[in-house]
Scaffold this active site. Structure first.
Site: not given
Ligand code: RIB
Ligand code: CA
Length: 313
Positions: A10, A240
């Protein structure tokens, strides 16, 4: 060893850096990018995936996927973290390429079936595309090489609620299906990604090494860094999504444990990941009945951020 992967994403600032690694690392064979809403809406996610691949001079299939969660209403995209365009609101060049005509889920099914046992799915956003792929082909669980998910938190607590990590919180119903599907699965969650802090010096090396792609990565990182400074008091950012690829390529930097996962789908704890270590008895067996998976618990964070900077320098 070469790792054929599909990267489900995303993008998103930290996603963009991970996509760059997937495009550049000599041991990764990037078969396709599949997109999901999350950090941005689905059209923006697909635009950014196409753009990043073009900036790297690559022609990689980009298949568009989920526009929202399976059950609950979609939360607004976090423009204060990733910018309204997902890439720190910097000016972006035009995209020339077109998305693949297939849905993300169909792309995953077709690609895994073309190379049974070989393909690793790396997912770093809400996992609706993986849930949809399982619905199309339940036997996928026996045909993937592995599923690596950036998401969840075992002992660390949450980042969007006291207990939930963003990717799990954004679509907990999909996460519950995907984390309990019984395929070989590794969860790379906040327990390790919060131990990795990428500094401005690391980013300067990446900017210098990546040409126009480096300009976009560094420009968007500057915006993301402001968020970390203001809200978390950290000078630097947690990469991340790159950590999922770090686990795939450099697993020796991580400590993992086997056990049973579940995701809370409703109520105050929605999106929380529950982990019952293998062999540990609890008052009832219900927490230990899902298939075994593997979770990351510890990491050599400095080595991971060095690996990221080295890969992109
Ligand atoms: O919690 C971190 C995750 O949420 C990352 O995938 C980041 O890109 C955001 O989507
Ligand atoms: Ca992401």
């Amino acid at each position: 060893m070469s790792h054929p992967i599909i990267f489900d994403t995303d993008p998103g600032v930290d996603d963009a850096q991970a996509i760059a690694i997937a495009l550049r690392h000599p041991e990764i064979e990037l078969l396709g990018l599949t997109t999901t809403y999350g950090n941005v809406d689905i059209e923006t996610a697909t635009h950014n995936a196409l753009l990043l691949s073009e900036l790297a001079g690559r022609d990689i299939p980009v298949a568009q996927g989920s526009a929202g969660p399976l059950v609950k209403p979609r939360h607004p995209a976090p423009a204060h973290i990733h910018g309204a365009n997902g890439l720190g609101n910097i000016e972006l060049p035009e995209v020339k390429g077109k998305k693949d005509p297939r849905s993300a889920a169909q792309f995953i099914v077709d690609t895994v079936n073309a190379r049974p046992g070989e393909v690793t799915l790396v997912a770093v956003g809400p996992v609706g595309n993986l849930a949809a792929a399982l619905q199309l082909d339940p036997a996928l669980t026996g045909k993937v090489r592995r599923v690596v998910i950036m998401g969840g938190s075992i002992r660390e607590g949450g980042n969007v609620t006291p207990v939930a990590e963003a990717n799990m919180f954004n679509d907990p119903h999909a996460a519950q299906r995907v984390l309990t599907a019984g395929w070989p699965l590794t969860l790379v969650g906040l327990d390790v990604t919060h131990r990795c802090v990428l500094s401005q010096a690391h980013m300067q090396r990446i900017e210098a090494g990546q040409g126009e792609l480096g300009r976009v990565l560094a420009g968007s990182y500057a915006f993301y860094r402001d968020f970390y400074r203001e809200f978390l008091g950290i000078d630097g950012c947690c990469p991340h999504d790159s950590c999922a690829l770090a686990w795939l390529l450099r697993p020796e930097l991580f400590t993992t444990a086997p056990g049973h996962l579940a995701v809370v789908t409703d109520g105050l704890a929605e999106g929380q990941t529950l982990f019952a270590p293998e062999g540990r008895g609890f008052i009832q067996e219900r927490w230990s009945q899902t298939p075994l998976a593997e979770v990351c618990l510890e990491v050599d964070g400095e080595a991971v951020v060095e690996w990221i900077a080295d890969t992109l320098s």
